[in-house]
Design a protein around this motif. Structure first.
Motif, PDB file in Angstrom:
ATOM      1  N   SER A 181     -11.948 -10.270 -16.518  1.00  0.00           N
ATOM      2  CA  SER A 181     -12.017 -10.203 -15.070  1.00  0.00           C
ATOM      3  C   SER A 181     -10.640 -10.227 -14.361  1.00  0.00           C
ATOM      4  O   SER A 181     -10.444  -9.639 -13.383  1.00  0.00           O
ATOM      5  N   TRP A 182      -9.864 -10.970 -14.942  1.00  0.00           N
ATOM      6  CA  TRP A 182      -8.524 -10.932 -14.779  1.00  0.00           C
ATOM      7  C   TRP A 182      -7.818  -9.725 -14.778  1.00  0.00           C
ATOM      8  O   TRP A 182      -6.822  -9.410 -13.974  1.00  0.00           O
ATOM      9  N   ASP A 183      -7.734  -8.981 -15.943  1.00  0.00           N
ATOM     10  CA  ASP A 183      -7.162  -7.695 -16.145  1.00  0.00           C
ATOM     11  C   ASP A 183      -7.962  -6.579 -15.396  1.00  0.00           C
ATOM     12  O   ASP A 183      -7.537  -5.404 -15.318  1.00  0.00           O
ATOM     13  N   MET A 184      -9.143  -6.831 -15.004  1.00  0.00           N
ATOM     14  CA  MET A 184     -10.092  -5.834 -14.517  1.00  0.00           C
ATOM     15  C   MET A 184      -9.278  -4.661 -13.249  1.00  0.00           C
ATOM     16  O   MET A 184      -9.388  -3.507 -13.518  1.00  0.00           O
ATOM     17  N   PRO A 185      -8.669  -5.431 -12.491  1.00  0.00           N
ATOM     18  CA  PRO A 185      -8.179  -4.555 -11.362  1.00  0.00           C
ATOM     19  C   PRO A 185      -7.027  -3.441 -11.970  1.00  0.00           C
ATOM     20  O   PRO A 185      -6.944  -2.403 -11.772  1.00  0.00           O
ATOM     21  N   LEU A 186      -6.339  -3.963 -13.040  1.00  0.00           N
ATOM     22  CA  LEU A 186      -5.271  -3.055 -13.550  1.00  0.00           C
ATOM     23  C   LEU A 186      -6.117  -2.092 -14.523  1.00  0.00           C
ATOM     24  O   LEU A 186      -5.660  -0.978 -14.243  1.00  0.00           O
ATOM     25  N   ARG A 187      -6.988  -2.572 -15.137  1.00  0.00           N
ATOM     26  CA  ARG A 187      -7.854  -1.623 -16.114  1.00  0.00           C
ATOM     27  C   ARG A 187      -8.496  -0.458 -15.100  1.00  0.00           C
ATOM     28  O   ARG A 187      -8.545   0.662 -15.508  1.00  0.00           O
ATOM     29  N   ASN A 193      -7.397   6.590 -12.360  1.00  0.00           N
ATOM     30  CA  ASN A 193      -6.168   7.627 -12.166  1.00  0.00           C
ATOM     31  C   ASN A 193      -5.533   7.117 -10.986  1.00  0.00           C
ATOM     32  O   ASN A 193      -5.059   7.881 -10.215  1.00  0.00           O
ATOM     33  N   LYS A 194      -5.581   5.854 -10.665  1.00  0.00           N
ATOM     34  CA  LYS A 194      -4.547   5.358  -9.797  1.00  0.00           C
ATOM     35  C   LYS A 194      -3.427   4.790 -10.085  1.00  0.00           C
ATOM     36  O   LYS A 194      -3.288   3.571 -10.643  1.00  0.00           O
ATOM     37  N   ASN A 195      -2.431   5.835 -10.559  1.00  0.00           N
ATOM     38  CA  ASN A 195      -1.325   5.521 -11.331  1.00  0.00           C
ATOM     39  C   ASN A 195      -0.266   5.251 -10.220  1.00  0.00           C
ATOM     40  O   ASN A 195       0.864   5.642 -10.194  1.00  0.00           O
ATOM     41  N   TYR A 196      -0.213   3.695  -9.969  1.00  0.00           N
ATOM     42  CA  TYR A 196       0.888   3.231  -9.123  1.00  0.00           C
ATOM     43  C   TYR A 196       1.969   2.641 -10.104  1.00  0.00           C
ATOM     44  O   TYR A 196       1.920   2.608 -11.166  1.00  0.00           O
ATOM     45  N   THR A 197       3.016   2.554  -9.182  1.00  0.00           N
ATOM     46  CA  THR A 197       4.491   2.336  -9.794  1.00  0.00           C
ATOM     47  C   THR A 197       4.457   0.918 -10.260  1.00  0.00           C
ATOM     48  O   THR A 197       3.929   0.058  -9.833  1.00  0.00           O
ATOM     49  N   PHE A 198       5.728   0.613 -10.914  1.00  0.00           N
ATOM     50  CA  PHE A 198       6.086  -0.651 -11.423  1.00  0.00           C
ATOM     51  C   PHE A 198       6.567  -1.278 -10.241  1.00  0.00           C
ATOM     52  O   PHE A 198       6.054  -2.535 -10.052  1.00  0.00           O
ATOM     53  N   ASP A 199       7.022  -0.915  -9.105  1.00  0.00           N
ATOM     54  CA  ASP A 199       7.416  -1.640  -7.820  1.00  0.00           C
ATOM     55  C   ASP A 199       6.102  -2.061  -7.259  1.00  0.00           C
ATOM     56  O   ASP A 199       5.919  -3.077  -6.619  1.00  0.00           O
ATOM     57  N   TYR A 201       3.147  -2.629  -8.568  1.00  0.00           N
ATOM     58  CA  TYR A 201       2.405  -3.737  -9.328  1.00  0.00           C
ATOM     59  C   TYR A 201       3.061  -5.018  -9.065  1.00  0.00           C
ATOM     60  O   TYR A 201       2.369  -6.033  -9.121  1.00  0.00           O
ATOM     61  N   ILE A 202       4.281  -5.088  -9.082  1.00  0.00           N
ATOM     62  CA  ILE A 202       4.974  -6.257  -8.939  1.00  0.00           C
ATOM     63  C   ILE A 202       5.241  -6.841  -7.611  1.00  0.00           C
ATOM     64  O   ILE A 202       5.427  -8.077  -7.282  1.00  0.00           O
ATOM     65  N   LEU A 203       5.218  -5.930  -6.502  1.00  0.00           N
ATOM     66  CA  LEU A 203       5.345  -6.195  -5.215  1.00  0.00           C
ATOM     67  C   LEU A 203       4.269  -6.344  -4.193  1.00  0.00           C
ATOM     68  O   LEU A 203       4.409  -6.725  -3.123  1.00  0.00           O
ATOM     69  N   GLY A 204       3.282  -5.619  -4.717  1.00  0.00           N
ATOM     70  CA  GLY A 204       2.061  -5.512  -4.120  1.00  0.00           C
ATOM     71  C   GLY A 204       1.865  -4.480  -2.864  1.00  0.00           C
ATOM     72  O   GLY A 204       2.789  -3.569  -2.895  1.00  0.00           O
ATOM     73  N   SER A 205       0.779  -4.533  -2.060  1.00  0.00           N
ATOM     74  CA  SER A 205       0.577  -3.273  -1.027  1.00  0.00           C
ATOM     75  C   SER A 205      -0.555  -4.046  -0.368  1.00  0.00           C
ATOM     76  O   SER A 205      -1.268  -4.942  -0.626  1.00  0.00           O
ATOM     77  N   TYR A 206      -0.329  -3.310   0.945  1.00  0.00           N
ATOM     78  CA  TYR A 206      -1.320  -4.027   2.305  1.00  0.00           C
ATOM     79  C   TYR A 206      -2.524  -2.998   1.951  1.00  0.00           C
ATOM     80  O   TYR A 206      -3.652  -3.645   2.469  1.00  0.00           O
ATOM     81  N   VAL A 210      -3.992  -3.944  -6.126  1.00  0.00           N
ATOM     82  CA  VAL A 210      -3.269  -4.300  -7.060  1.00  0.00           C
ATOM     83  C   VAL A 210      -3.149  -5.479  -7.505  1.00  0.00           C
ATOM     84  O   VAL A 210      -3.083  -6.423  -6.850  1.00  0.00           O
ATOM     85  N   PRO A 211      -3.264  -5.913  -8.838  1.00  0.00           N
ATOM     86  CA  PRO A 211      -3.253  -7.257  -9.247  1.00  0.00           C
ATOM     87  C   PRO A 211      -1.753  -7.864  -8.991  1.00  0.00           C
ATOM     88  O   PRO A 211      -0.889  -7.051  -8.865  1.00  0.00           O
ATOM     89  N   SER A 212      -1.711  -9.159  -9.004  1.00  0.00           N
ATOM     90  CA  SER A 212      -0.400  -9.607  -8.633  1.00  0.00           C
ATOM     91  C   SER A 212       0.508  -9.517  -9.820  1.00  0.00           C
ATOM     92  O   SER A 212      -0.042  -9.195 -10.836  1.00  0.00           O
TER      93      SER A 212
END
Length: 930
Positions: A181-187, A193-199, A201-206, A210-212
């Motif tokens: 359940s913890w890796d589920m948002p990333l998986r 096909n929500k290929n979000y950037t490194f930034d 994933y580490i900085l978040g989104s409103y 995206v997981p923390s």
């Protein structure tokens, strides 16, 4: 919250369920009697009520510290560990200045896969090892704050938090890395096909889920360990510690020892995970309940029907605060708002909904508890049951006017309590075995049995309690599974587990003692409840939130589950090393926080912790803090650039009890101007020095009530000024002392909770009253009375805010031209009479959520807009605005630091006054927040 700017990038941000957090200056209750256990490697400080559990933990701490640090090739220095069992928010942190760690020891109310406290200690002691490895040579009494700042500036949050999560997982039989359940948002994002950037994933989104940085950081650290070996992180930190002021220190060390840059490590990790997770893609079998979608993600949690077949859920989203809704014709209709919850939860039965809610002591923020709310949505009547207890996951009896709750004592002993709703008294209590945690009880149809989840050192299990004879029966073999929300299906049990690495719903057949899956969801299935038709309502996870799904109560295939643990992506999981040290003999003694009153730890160059950059005065301060946040001592020197004078000061704060006391002494230089008798156009400059002593007393209170926060309190203060070394001996009518001017302040604020996207409270009422006077002076006189008000209203659409601020004051004598009230925009650009009142109308709105990265320099999260108008001396203005304007501001992160979030803004103010020297005035602002 006062936080030194040097801590910007080390502050440990998290959700309620994450281990580390932004540490604060709050206190535990003043009536707590503290004790301590000392060893060569730790000083354990704890309330007397937690003595048994603290003693048990002390037997394990040496082994935990050793295991958390040996891979980094470091033996950490002795560390103070404060246990806070009176705080129900499960969390922890490590800090410097002063050097300590705090554990909030009450276990989480959502199930884990291992005991809470030892695993929390393993995580936090890894942070201690990281601190000592990187900046451990910079120590008290002068350099801890510098060490903390250099740690944060050098090491990205995703690395040090991901490394700590890796440690808690690899060196135990549980840990978050083993929770699917913890890796589920990333998986889910990757497979969707929500290929979000490194930034991102580490900085978040409103706007997107995206997981923390904890999650992505764990997988990046796992990739490093799996590909480069277990010693490479010690090599990285060793290299960095010799180059602490080198630009891009971490990236250079990472590149040298792994061949990766941060970006290439991210891409490599995602590629590795994609081969695993795409191969595990399964055919979707969901049967979703149709609900109108919003623009942004929405969660409809814990779906359930009442006896009439009406559908309810707990709705959460970034746009709106948590609320219980009834779903009709594909639309969600609010039943009631919930208040703050440690974890989302509610139950519906008949015309009632009930939920637990988080409350705090009005004065002491680390004295918290849980209450039970029972709300009749037909009559709109609310009943709150509170015994200052730690009650969790209340469940109503199917046939009687009772509520069953999990109760956690101050020493982490668990019981199931049964409370009569009418009298609000406990009519029965069933204790769990010592050392066993209980969670999420549920009644059977007859109400004579309950099933619940239990956790102890052996792992997790389901337990059934026969309420007729209190017999406790374990139903499954012990495993390190994350079991959740068991419910009865006749005599069988439906529950969530992560067998074989996927969160699904399972049916435990009591007769055959077999387990079979009843869902086969693509990403995860959670929160089962049974309907009157004997089908199962549950949550199915997708990239845009938790959906409501429905399925028949039967196995989707003839499969019997082979029980096994899930070691998420760790190539060589390590056996649990944490053993009890039977040779350790803890000696328990009393602890007094005043024993650390002179705990000098750091030099700092700002007396105000850089809360404001206005009128900055360079200086040097030596700071001491005790370990329980009850006292602070500062001794220092600073130079006033504007007056070109030196200032010497000492400040003592003490805040153990209900009042907070602050005593400050300054020896400072001042300058002035005097007129010459008979020469009205001539002035003479002069200067002097003065002794200035001030004393302040404040009593602040904060309460949570449903979806509102109340803050109120009183402040009072006085001072004495004695002047000397006057440079102009012929000066007349100059007061050589000012005796005890007094101010009083009373304030009351009531503001609704804010959603993630809200720019301001949806509703808010704030009143602040200030009175200043000079009762002991003969040569000077005057008084000033001010009232400041601030009101918030909903805007036209979600997350917009309309603000009305009105303030007025009356002043006389020496206070004639002093102002406690806010002045209109552009005030310094026109000739103004004495101001008696001002009003501002302000409309704020979010314009966009771009999630744009400018290389590694900045990451833009949100663009805000502003329209405002200001009024001055309304009774004489014919209600014509004195100024008006528009503004634009940006919320962003810098240099890939997760905290703080910065805001830079610009305003154009039009001044509606004939005396204005400039009609349109541009202004700029810069601020940061956590």
């Amino acid at each position: 919250m006062k936080i030194n700017i040097l801590t910007i990038t080390i502050l440990l941000f998290s959700s309620l369920q994450s281990f580390s957090q932004i540490y604060d200056s709050d206190q535990a209750h003043s009536n707590i009697q503290w004790k301590q256990i000392n060893s060569p490697h730790f000083k354990l400080i704890f309330p007397s009520t937690f003595e048994n559990s603290a003693t048990a933990l002390s037997y394990q701490l040496d082994a935990i510290i050793k295991k958390a640090s040996e891979e980094l090739d470091i033996q950490p220095r002795k560390i103070a560990i404060i246990l806070q069992p009176n705080h129900v928010n499960p969390n922890g942190y490590v800090q410097l200045a002063p050097r300590k760690s705090e554990f909030y020891t009450t276990p989480p109310s959502t199930p884990d896969n291992i005991e809470w406290l030892p695993n929390l200690a393993l995580h936090e002691m890894r942070h201690v090892a990281q601190f000592d490895k990187l900046t451990g040579r910079l120590k008290r009494p002068f350099l801890e704050l510098l060490a903390l700042g250099l740690f944060g500036l050098n090491l990205p949050a995703w690395f040090f938090e991901g490394d700590a999560v890796y440690t808690e997982t690899a060196y135990s039989t549980g840990g978050r890395g083993r929770l699917s359940s913890w890796d589920m948002p990333l998986r889910t994002n990757m497979i969707s096909n929500k290929n979000y950037t490194f930034d991102k994933y580490i900085l978040g989104s409103y706007k997107d889920i995206v997981p923390s940085f904890y999650t992505i950081g764990y997988f990046l650290n796992t990739q490093i360990e799996n590909t480069k070996g277990p010693t490479v992180k010690a090599d990285i930190l060793n290299n960095m510690r010799h180059h602490l002021i080198r630009p891009y220190n971490f990236n250079k060390a990472l590149k040298k020892y792994t061949g990766y840059t941060s970006n290439s490590l991210f891409r490599s990790t995602i590629d590795s995970l994609r081969t695993v997770w795409v191969d595990s893609l399964i055919q979707e079998t969901n049967h979703y309940v149709e609900i109108a979608k919003g623009r942004y993600p929405i969660n409809y949690l814990i779906p359930q029907e009442n006896a009439s077949g009406e559908l309810f859920a707990l709705m959460t989203s970034p746009e709106k605060t948590s609320q219980i809704v009834k779903i009709e014709n594909g639309k969600a209709h609010r039943i009631t708002y919930t208040g703050q919850q440690v974890n989302p939860y509610f139950q519906v039965k008949g015309d009632f909904v009930l939920w637990d809610e988080y409350r705090r002591n009005a004065r002491f923020a680390k004295q918290t508890h849980q209450i039970i709310n029972i709300y009749n949505y037909k009559t709109k009547k609310l009943q709150s049951i509170s015994h200052d207890k730690r009650y969790y996951t209340p469940i109503m009896h199917p046939n009687e006017s009772q509520v069953a709750v999990i109760n956690v004592s101050l020493d982490n002993y668990f019981s199931v309590d049964f409370i009569d709703i009418t009298s609000e008294t406990v009519v029965n209590s069933i204790d769990l075995p010592e050392g066993m945690q209980a969670l999420q009880p549920n009644f059977n149809k007859q109400g004579d049995k309950i099933v619940l989840i239990v956790i102890d050192q052996r792992g997790t299990n389901l337990m059934e309690i026969n309420l007729q004879n209190n017999q406790q029966t374990l139903l499954l073999p012990w495993e390190n599974q994350q079991l959740e929300r068991p419910v009865y299906a006749d005599n069988n049990i439906v529950y969530k587990a992560n067998y074989n690495g996927k969160d699904q719903l399972f049916l435990f057949d009591r007769l055959t003692e077999s387990i079979s899956p009843i869902t086969n969801d693509q990403f995860g299935a959670f929160n089962p409840t049974l309907t009157s038709e004997n089908s199962v309502l549950y949550n199915a996870y997708q990239y845009d939130g938790y959906y409501i799904a429905k399925t028949a109560l039967k196995s989707y295939e003839n499969a019997i589950i082979a029980l096994k643990n899930f070691n998420n992506q760790i190539d060589q999981p390590i056996e649990n090393p944490i053993q009890i040290d039977s040779s350790f003999r803890p000696e328990i003694t009393k602890y007094n926080s005043l024993s650390d009153f002179f705990n000098f730890h750091s030099l700092t160059v700002s007396n105000t912790n850089f809360e404001s950059f206005d009128n900055y005065r360079p200086g040097l301060y030596w700071q001491a803090n005790d370990l329980l946040n009850t006292s602070q001592l500062k001794v220092g020197y600073e130079y006033d650039l504007e007056r070109q004078k030196s200032i010497y000061s000492t400040e003592i704060s003490y805040q153990k009890y209900y009042p907070k006391f602050t005593l400050r002494y300054e020896n400072r230089g001042q300058i002035g101007q005097a007129g010459v008798v008979g020469r009205p156009d001539t002035t003479i400059n002069f200067d002097w020095r003065e002794h200035y002593v001030s004393a302040e007393v404040s009593i602040p209170f904060t309460k949570f009530r449903r979806n509102y926060t109340y803050s109120y309190g009183i402040n009072t203060g006085t001072s004495y000024t004695k002047r000397y070394n006057l440079s102009l001996s012929t000066l007349r009518d100059f007061n050589m002392d000012i005796r005890f001017p007094i101010y009083h302040q009373v304030y009351l604020n009531r503001n609704s909770l804010r959603s993630k996207m809200d720019l301001a409270p949806k509703w808010g009422q704030n009143i602040n009253i200030i009175y200043r006077y000079l009762p002991f002076e003969e040569q000077v006189n005057g008084e000033m009375f001010s009232v400041l008000t601030n009101f918030y209203f909903p805007g036209i659409v979600n997350n917009h805010s309309f603000q009305v601020r009105f303030a007025f004051q009356e002043s006389s004598g020496d206070y004639q031209y002093s102002y406690d009230i806010p002045l209109v925009s552009g005030f310094g650009h026109f000739v103004s009479p004495k101001v008696t009142n001002t009003m501002m109308l302000n409309y704020r709105l979010p314009i966009a959520y771009p999630d744009w990265a400018l290389g590694s320099f900045s990451y833009l999260k949100r663009i805000q807009g502003l329209i405002f108008t200001d009024y001055q001396n309304i009774e004489n203005s014919s209600f014509q605005p004195k100024s008006m304007g528009i503004g634009l501001s940006l919320d962003f992160n810098l240099f890939r630091y997760a905290l703080p979030e910065f805001n830079v803004g610009s305003r154009l103010t039009y001044i509606n006054d004939a005396s204005a020297t400039q009609k349109i005035v541009p202004t700029f602002s810069f601020s940061y927040s956590y």
